[in-house]
Design a protein around this motif. Structure first.
Motif, PDB file in Angstrom:
ATOM      1  N   ALA A 172      -4.303  45.607  40.903  1.00  0.00           N
ATOM      2  CA  ALA A 172      -4.854  46.924  41.229  1.00  0.00           C
ATOM      3  C   ALA A 172      -3.781  47.857  41.768  1.00  0.00           C
ATOM      4  O   ALA A 172      -3.720  49.042  41.399  1.00  0.00           O
ATOM      5  CB  ALA A 172      -5.986  46.772  42.246  1.00  0.00           C
ATOM      6  N   VAL A 173      -2.911  47.351  42.637  1.00  0.00           N
ATOM      7  CA  VAL A 173      -1.844  48.173  43.203  1.00  0.00           C
ATOM      8  C   VAL A 173      -0.851  48.590  42.114  1.00  0.00           C
ATOM      9  O   VAL A 173      -0.365  49.731  42.107  1.00  0.00           O
ATOM     10  CB  VAL A 173      -1.122  47.417  44.344  1.00  0.00           C
ATOM     11  N   LEU A 174      -0.571  47.702  41.179  1.00  0.00           N
ATOM     12  CA  LEU A 174       0.337  48.051  40.084  1.00  0.00           C
ATOM     13  C   LEU A 174      -0.251  49.161  39.208  1.00  0.00           C
ATOM     14  O   LEU A 174       0.465  50.072  38.785  1.00  0.00           O
ATOM     15  CB  LEU A 174       0.647  46.816  39.240  1.00  0.00           C
ATOM     16  N   VAL A 175      -1.555  49.088  38.933  1.00  0.00           N
ATOM     17  CA  VAL A 175      -2.200  50.155  38.163  1.00  0.00           C
ATOM     18  C   VAL A 175      -2.049  51.483  38.891  1.00  0.00           C
ATOM     19  O   VAL A 175      -1.640  52.499  38.314  1.00  0.00           O
ATOM     20  CB  VAL A 175      -3.693  49.854  37.930  1.00  0.00           C
ATOM     21  N   LEU A 176      -2.348  51.485  40.184  1.00  0.00           N
ATOM     22  CA  LEU A 176      -2.279  52.718  40.970  1.00  0.00           C
ATOM     23  C   LEU A 176      -0.846  53.239  41.054  1.00  0.00           C
ATOM     24  O   LEU A 176      -0.602  54.445  40.890  1.00  0.00           O
ATOM     25  CB  LEU A 176      -2.827  52.471  42.377  1.00  0.00           C
TER      26      LEU A 176
ATOM     27  N   GLU B 276      -1.479  52.600  53.856  1.00  0.00           N
ATOM     28  CA  GLU B 276      -1.395  52.084  52.480  1.00  0.00           C
ATOM     29  C   GLU B 276      -1.089  53.203  51.477  1.00  0.00           C
ATOM     30  O   GLU B 276      -0.302  53.011  50.551  1.00  0.00           O
ATOM     31  CB  GLU B 276      -2.703  51.389  52.096  1.00  0.00           C
ATOM     32  N   TRP B 277      -1.698  54.370  51.658  1.00  0.00           N
ATOM     33  CA  TRP B 277      -1.412  55.488  50.759  1.00  0.00           C
ATOM     34  C   TRP B 277       0.034  55.944  50.887  1.00  0.00           C
ATOM     35  O   TRP B 277       0.679  56.296  49.893  1.00  0.00           O
ATOM     36  CB  TRP B 277      -2.361  56.655  51.031  1.00  0.00           C
ATOM     37  N   ALA B 278       0.554  55.930  52.106  1.00  0.00           N
ATOM     38  CA  ALA B 278       1.959  56.301  52.306  1.00  0.00           C
ATOM     39  C   ALA B 278       2.872  55.316  51.588  1.00  0.00           C
ATOM     40  O   ALA B 278       3.855  55.715  50.939  1.00  0.00           O
ATOM     41  CB  ALA B 278       2.288  56.348  53.800  1.00  0.00           C
ATOM     42  N   GLY B 279       2.544  54.019  51.687  1.00  0.00           N
ATOM     43  CA  GLY B 279       3.345  53.007  51.003  1.00  0.00           C
ATOM     44  C   GLY B 279       3.269  53.150  49.495  1.00  0.00           C
ATOM     45  O   GLY B 279       4.285  53.029  48.795  1.00  0.00           O
ATOM     46  N   LEU B 280       2.056  53.441  48.976  1.00  0.00           N
ATOM     47  CA  LEU B 280       1.887  53.601  47.532  1.00  0.00           C
ATOM     48  C   LEU B 280       2.660  54.814  47.025  1.00  0.00           C
ATOM     49  O   LEU B 280       3.336  54.754  45.983  1.00  0.00           O
ATOM     50  CB  LEU B 280       0.407  53.736  47.192  1.00  0.00           C
ATOM     51  N   LEU B 281       2.586  55.926  47.733  1.00  0.00           N
ATOM     52  CA  LEU B 281       3.303  57.132  47.324  1.00  0.00           C
ATOM     53  C   LEU B 281       4.813  56.935  47.418  1.00  0.00           C
ATOM     54  O   LEU B 281       5.566  57.481  46.606  1.00  0.00           O
ATOM     55  CB  LEU B 281       2.854  58.327  48.177  1.00  0.00           C
TER      56      LEU B 281
END
Length: 301
Positions: free
Chosen positions: A47-51, A224-229
């Motif tokens: 899921a994280v890879l898709v995002l 988590e959003w900060a890490g993803l961005l």
């Protein structure tokens, strides 16, 4: 008005202005292992890879839409095949970093710099130099010590996955050099198609999974959003465009040398920010990995 960059002939100020963004790419790549570990669990890897890549893919498509239309059917097929390999690399790396330390992950993946010339020598049947074989031996000894910080036991599942990821990166590099259709294609559309193919694989794997991209995103907090961005904007978009910019202003070998400091920054981030500890054996192993890969990168002389 710009001039042609001559390797080794850049003025000190201009060289520094070119080197700094490339070095920053190595820093963010090194920090990416800790960032991925911080926002990912074994359940949410896909899921994280898709995002992560779905966020940047539209930007790449818009930026390179003309070049994408210029690709031939053979180039699309070749890039898509490379994208399948790339998807495997990201799966191995992300599952790997979940099950090992960010420090180990960054240092073990650097073995790609040793594996690639060895694989190329096997394919071309050209024996590598003795100094390179010695450098490879030093690096492998370093990995053994690195994964045995608590005594000589089996390496963790994460360590083995990162080792497989390093091998998969090697396959990717060799495939890029041997698939004739993609040779000569612009980097931007080639990268876009590869990431698109990888995202398609991740999306397919996420179908019916407990942790879908949407449910995972809904459960993210500010951290988590900060890490993803960070992973999307800095470790993917920023890194890609800096590399394209830098290779036009300096030599590819200089860019490669600066990017080769990635494992050092991975260790620094893991220890300073992640509170990881290597121990005496692990510290010695990390040093040997860095020495071996730096030695192996030197041209024969």
């Amino acid at each position: 008005m710009s001039s042609i960059a001559v390797p080794g002939a850049l003025a000190p100020r201009r060289a520094w202005l070119t080197d700094l963004p490339v070095l920053l790419v190595a820093v963010v790549w090194g920090a990416s292992y800790l960032a991925a570990k911080d926002i990912t669990t074994a359940r949410t890897v896909i899921a994280v890879l898709v995002l992560r890549f779905a966020v940047v893919l539209p930007v790449l498509v818009i930026a390179g839409r003309r070049a994408l239309r210029a690709l031939t059917a053979a180039q699309w097929r070749g890039a898509a095949l490379l994208g399948l390999i790339l998807g495997g690399i990201f799966l191995l790396e992300t599952y790997g970093v979940v099950h090992t330390s960010a420090t180990n992950a960054g240092l073990i993946i650097s073995l790609t710099m040793i594996f690639t010339p060895l694989a190329e020598a096997a394919v071309t049947r050209v024996r590598p130099s003795r100094s390179f074989l010695a450098a490879a031996g030093v690096s492998m000894l370093g990995v053994v010590l690195l994964t045995q910080g608590g005594g000589f036991t089996r390496p963790s599942a994460g360590d083995l996955l990162m080792l497989l990821a390093a091998l998969a990166r090697t396959v990717h590099v060799l495939a890029m050099s041997r698939i004739k259709a993609v040779q000569g294609a612009d980097a931007l559309p080639l990268t876009t198609v590869q990431l698109g193919a990888a995202v398609a694989v991740f999306a397919l794997l996420s179908t019916g999974a407990d942790a879908t991209p949407w449910s995972t995103a809904a459960g993210f907090g500010a951290r988590e959003w900060a890490g993803l961005l960070f992973l999307s904007a800095f470790c993917t978009l920023f890194a890609f465009f800096v590399q394209m910019w830098a290779v036009r202003r300096t030599s590819p070998s200089r860019v490669s040398l600066l990017l080769g400091t990635e494992p050092l920054w991975a260790a620094a981030a893991g220890i300073a920010l992640g509170g990881e500890r290597l121990g005496a054996a692990g510290l010695a192993g990390g040093v040997l990995v860095l020495v071996g890969t730096a030695w192996g990168r030197r041209p024969p002389g």
